[in-house]
Design a protein around this motif. Structure first.
Motif, PDB file in Angstrom:
ATOM      1  N   ASN A 179       0.859  -1.189   0.000  1.00 52.59           N
ATOM      2  CA  ASN A 179       0.000   0.000   0.000  1.00 52.59           C
ATOM      3  C   ASN A 179       0.888   1.228   0.000  1.00 52.59           C
ATOM      4  OD1 ASN A 179      -2.788  -1.223   0.550  1.00 52.59           O
ATOM      5  ND2 ASN A 179      -1.575  -2.071   2.243  1.00 52.59           N
ATOM      6  N   ILE A 180       0.462   2.260  -0.705  1.00 49.96           N
ATOM      7  CA  ILE A 180       1.257   3.491  -0.736  1.00 49.96           C
ATOM      8  C   ILE A 180       0.329   4.691  -0.831  1.00 49.96           C
ATOM      9  CG2 ILE A 180       1.573   3.301  -3.249  1.00 49.96           C
ATOM     10  CD1 ILE A 180       4.351   4.608  -2.815  1.00 49.96           C
ATOM     11  N   ASP A 181       0.596   5.690  -0.024  1.00 51.00           N
ATOM     12  CA  ASP A 181      -0.199   6.915   0.022  1.00 51.00           C
ATOM     13  C   ASP A 181       0.765   8.095  -0.081  1.00 51.00           C
ATOM     14  OD1 ASP A 181      -2.237   8.760   0.351  1.00 51.00           O
ATOM     15  OD2 ASP A 181      -2.437   8.466   2.513  1.00 51.00           O
ATOM     16  N   ILE A 182       0.588   8.906  -1.106  1.00 51.42           N
ATOM     17  CA  ILE A 182       1.453  10.075  -1.314  1.00 51.42           C
ATOM     18  C   ILE A 182       0.549  11.287  -1.503  1.00 51.42           C
ATOM     19  CG2 ILE A 182       3.218  11.144  -2.766  1.00 51.42           C
ATOM     20  CD1 ILE A 182       4.217   8.389  -3.498  1.00 51.42           C
ATOM     21  N   TRP A 183       0.867  12.378  -0.804  1.00 50.25           N
ATOM     22  CA  TRP A 183       0.061  13.582  -0.915  1.00 50.25           C
ATOM     23  C   TRP A 183       0.917  14.812  -0.649  1.00 50.25           C
ATOM     24  CZ3 TRP A 183       0.435  10.588   3.325  1.00 50.25           C
ATOM     25  CH2 TRP A 183       0.556  11.189   4.575  1.00 50.25           C
ATOM     26  N   GLU A 184       0.381  15.955  -1.038  1.00 53.41           N
ATOM     27  CA  GLU A 184       1.041  17.232  -0.780  1.00 53.41           C
ATOM     28  C   GLU A 184       0.107  18.143   0.007  1.00 53.41           C
ATOM     29  OE1 GLU A 184       4.263  18.562  -3.949  1.00 53.41           O
ATOM     30  OE2 GLU A 184       2.280  18.412  -4.868  1.00 53.41           O
ATOM     31  N   THR A 185       0.695  18.995   0.832  1.00 57.82           N
ATOM     32  CA  THR A 185      -0.047  19.999   1.583  1.00 57.82           C
ATOM     33  C   THR A 185       0.717  21.311   1.524  1.00 57.82           C
ATOM     34  OG1 THR A 185      -0.946  18.353   3.116  1.00 57.82           O
ATOM     35  CG2 THR A 185      -0.973  20.631   3.842  1.00 57.82           C
ATOM     36  N   GLU A 186      -0.002  22.406   1.329  1.00 57.50           N
ATOM     37  CA  GLU A 186       0.623  23.723   1.443  1.00 57.50           C
ATOM     38  C   GLU A 186       0.047  24.414   2.675  1.00 57.50           C
ATOM     39  OE1 GLU A 186       1.940  26.408  -1.923  1.00 57.50           O
ATOM     40  OE2 GLU A 186       0.165  27.505  -1.207  1.00 57.50           O
ATOM     41  N   HIS A 187       0.896  24.595   3.676  1.00 58.21           N
ATOM     42  CA  HIS A 187       0.488  25.283   4.897  1.00 58.21           C
ATOM     43  C   HIS A 187       0.684  26.788   4.715  1.00 58.21           C
ATOM     44  CE1 HIS A 187       1.799  21.243   6.447  1.00 58.21           C
ATOM     45  NE2 HIS A 187       0.628  21.342   7.027  1.00 58.21           N
ATOM     46  N   LEU A 188      -0.318  27.568   5.039  1.00 62.49           N
ATOM     47  CA  LEU A 188      -0.156  29.018   5.056  1.00 62.49           C
ATOM     48  C   LEU A 188       0.318  29.394   6.451  1.00 62.49           C
ATOM     49  CD1 LEU A 188      -0.368  31.689   3.559  1.00 62.49           C
ATOM     50  CD2 LEU A 188      -2.702  31.909   4.445  1.00 62.49           C
ATOM     51  N   GLN A 189       1.620  29.557   6.587  1.00 59.57           N
ATOM     52  CA  GLN A 189       2.220  29.827   7.890  1.00 59.57           C
ATOM     53  C   GLN A 189       2.161  31.325   8.192  1.00 59.57           C
ATOM     54  OE1 GLN A 189       5.394  26.155   7.883  1.00 59.57           O
ATOM     55  NE2 GLN A 189       6.086  28.085   7.052  1.00 59.57           N
ATOM     56  N   VAL A 190       1.650  31.655   9.344  1.00 63.86           N
ATOM     57  CA  VAL A 190       1.551  33.051   9.770  1.00 63.86           C
ATOM     58  C   VAL A 190       2.698  33.310  10.737  1.00 63.86           C
ATOM     59  CG1 VAL A 190       0.112  34.801  10.863  1.00 63.86           C
ATOM     60  CG2 VAL A 190      -0.954  32.971   9.512  1.00 63.86           C
ATOM     61  N   LEU A 191       3.673  34.108  10.279  1.00 64.42           N
ATOM     62  CA  LEU A 191       4.889  34.331  11.054  1.00 64.42           C
ATOM     63  C   LEU A 191       4.896  35.738  11.652  1.00 64.42           C
ATOM     64  CD1 LEU A 191       7.563  32.768   8.636  1.00 64.42           C
ATOM     65  CD2 LEU A 191       6.096  31.624  10.321  1.00 64.42           C
ATOM     66  N   GLU A 192       5.545  35.847  12.785  1.00 68.05           N
ATOM     67  CA  GLU A 192       5.681  37.122  13.480  1.00 68.05           C
ATOM     68  C   GLU A 192       7.155  37.536  13.494  1.00 68.05           C
ATOM     69  OE1 GLU A 192       3.044  38.675  14.605  1.00 68.05           O
ATOM     70  OE2 GLU A 192       1.507  37.102  14.723  1.00 68.05           O
ATOM     71  N   GLY A 193       7.383  38.813  13.772  1.00 73.60           N
ATOM     72  CA  GLY A 193       8.749  39.295  13.931  1.00 73.60           C
ATOM     73  C   GLY A 193       9.289  40.000  12.712  1.00 73.60           C
ATOM     74  N   ASP A 194      10.520  40.469  12.834  1.00 74.98           N
ATOM     75  CA  ASP A 194      11.179  41.223  11.774  1.00 74.98           C
ATOM     76  C   ASP A 194      11.798  40.264  10.765  1.00 74.98           C
ATOM     77  OD1 ASP A 194      12.246  43.514  10.447  1.00 74.98           O
ATOM     78  OD2 ASP A 194      14.192  43.059  11.366  1.00 74.98           O
ATOM     79  N   ASN A 195      11.349  40.353   9.512  1.00 69.43           N
ATOM     80  CA  ASN A 195      11.863  39.524   8.417  1.00 69.43           C
ATOM     81  C   ASN A 195      11.900  38.029   8.800  1.00 69.43           C
ATOM     82  OD1 ASN A 195      12.839  38.887   5.908  1.00 69.43           O
ATOM     83  ND2 ASN A 195      14.612  40.264   6.010  1.00 69.43           N
ATOM     84  N   PRO A 196      10.762  37.459   9.169  1.00 67.92           N
ATOM     85  CA  PRO A 196      10.761  36.092   9.679  1.00 67.92           C
ATOM     86  C   PRO A 196      11.089  35.028   8.631  1.00 67.92           C
ATOM     87  CG  PRO A 196       8.515  36.877   9.419  1.00 67.92           C
ATOM     88  CD  PRO A 196       9.421  38.060   9.200  1.00 67.92           C
ATOM     89  N   VAL A 197      10.837  35.314   7.354  1.00 61.05           N
ATOM     90  CA  VAL A 197      11.176  34.307   6.335  1.00 61.05           C
ATOM     91  C   VAL A 197      12.688  34.146   6.240  1.00 61.05           C
ATOM     92  CG1 VAL A 197      10.971  33.645   3.906  1.00 61.05           C
ATOM     93  CG2 VAL A 197       9.028  34.712   5.075  1.00 61.05           C
ATOM     94  N   LYS A 198      13.422  35.247   6.379  1.00 58.88           N
ATOM     95  CA  LYS A 198      14.887  35.135   6.438  1.00 58.88           C
ATOM     96  C   LYS A 198      15.301  34.299   7.634  1.00 58.88           C
ATOM     97  CE  LYS A 198      17.545  38.398   8.179  1.00 58.88           C
ATOM     98  NZ  LYS A 198      18.377  37.689   9.205  1.00 58.88           N
ATOM     99  N   GLU A 199      14.682  34.547   8.776  1.00 60.31           N
ATOM    100  CA  GLU A 199      15.025  33.778   9.975  1.00 60.31           C
ATOM    101  C   GLU A 199      14.670  32.306   9.811  1.00 60.31           C
ATOM    102  OE1 GLU A 199      16.736  34.908  12.773  1.00 60.31           O
ATOM    103  OE2 GLU A 199      17.093  36.504  11.319  1.00 60.31           O
ATOM    104  N   TRP A 200      13.572  32.046   9.098  1.00 62.33           N
ATOM    105  CA  TRP A 200      13.180  30.651   8.829  1.00 62.33           C
ATOM    106  C   TRP A 200      14.256  29.945   8.008  1.00 62.33           C
ATOM    107  CZ3 TRP A 200       8.598  27.737   9.759  1.00 62.33           C
ATOM    108  CH2 TRP A 200       8.526  26.523   9.078  1.00 62.33           C
TER     109      TRP A 200
END
Length: 256
Positions: A179-200
């Motif tokens: 058996n095999i199950d493959i899927w994708e999910t896109e999470h809409l992440q709500v980030l706080e702080g100064d330039n959080p994507v850089k910190e991520w």
């Protein structure tokens, strides 16, 4: 690459969500031996041990810094400090779990059948990998690398996305799977702080580039990338940054 557990865990809640999603999709079955590949700081490995308290859980991790953090977070787990690319266990496991780790390794066409081969008949392989490498958060790292005085030092790191589409992994694993199950999910992440994507990204993909540079050049690279990525992910009216992040999941049961 030198991992910083504290930097990685800055967004532990967001990073934990897909790991738990994957863990909850694994059906209940008799489990004695578990390997957590790329166990990191142990926060997910601890949850695996809690779900199967009577199983032997081995956390396999290539970063000494992460292993040290993992031993504190999950002391009842067996910790193995070794390069995932060199992982060649002599035994098979009832469950091999890997969250956000296998995308660091090359040649998935050979890697995934090799890992599946270490799953015992009737056992499970459960994998989650980020598939966000064509998003601005990651594309702009490469753009920064190729447009600055540091180019000669870092351009070798600008490579095609390391994770293929779902069909690629289905074709690899289906011949070995009941058996095999493959899927994708896109999470809409709500980030706080100064330039959080850089910190991520500084906790993961950006680290590869910063490790190569030193001193003022390293700081200048981070600042140049930070300027680009802040424009790509502006704050909303509430001062938050919305960061969509796509992930690929798979749960495959080995043929008996």
């Amino acid at each position: 690459m030198v991992w910083d557990p504290q930097q990685y865990l800055k967004f532990s809640g967001h990073r934990l969500r897909p790991a738990v999603d994957l863990l909850m999709r694994i059906p209940d079955f008799a489990v004695r031996e578990i390997a957590d590949l790329g166990a990191g700081a142990g926060n997910v490995t601890k949850l695996i041990k809690e779900r199967w308290p009577n199983a032997t859980v081995t956390g396999v991790e290539g970063s000494a810094e992460m292993v040290a953090a993992g031993r504190q977070a999950a002391p009842d787990v067996v910790w193995s400090h070794e390069d995932l690319g060199q992982w060649r266990p002599a035994k098979q496991y009832d469950l091999i779990y890997s969250n956000a780790a296998l995308h660091w390794l090359p040649n998935h066409a050979a890697l995934f059948p090799s890992v599946m081969d270490r799953v015992a008949p009737g056992g499970m392989l459960a994998v989650q990998m980020p598939r966000n490498f064509t998003a601005p958060s990651h594309v702009l790292i490469g753009e920064t690398a190729l447009n600055g005085p540091w180019r000669a030092k870092v351009e070798h790191l600008v490579t095609p996305p390391p994770v293929e589409g779902p069909g690629f992994y289905h074709n690899l694993l289906a011949p070995m799977s009941a058996n095999i199950d493959i899927w994708e999910t896109e999470h809409l992440q709500v980030l706080e702080g100064d330039n959080p994507v850089k910190e991520w990204t500084k906790g993961t993909w950006l680290t590869r580039y910063l490790d190569v540079l030193q001193g003022e050049e390293k700081a200048a690279f981070e600042a140049a990338y930070g300027e680009r990525v802040a424009k790509a992910y502006p704050k909303n009216g509430a001062g938050q940054t919305l960061f969509p992040f796509r992930r690929l999941f798979m749960v495959a049961q080995r043929k008996s």
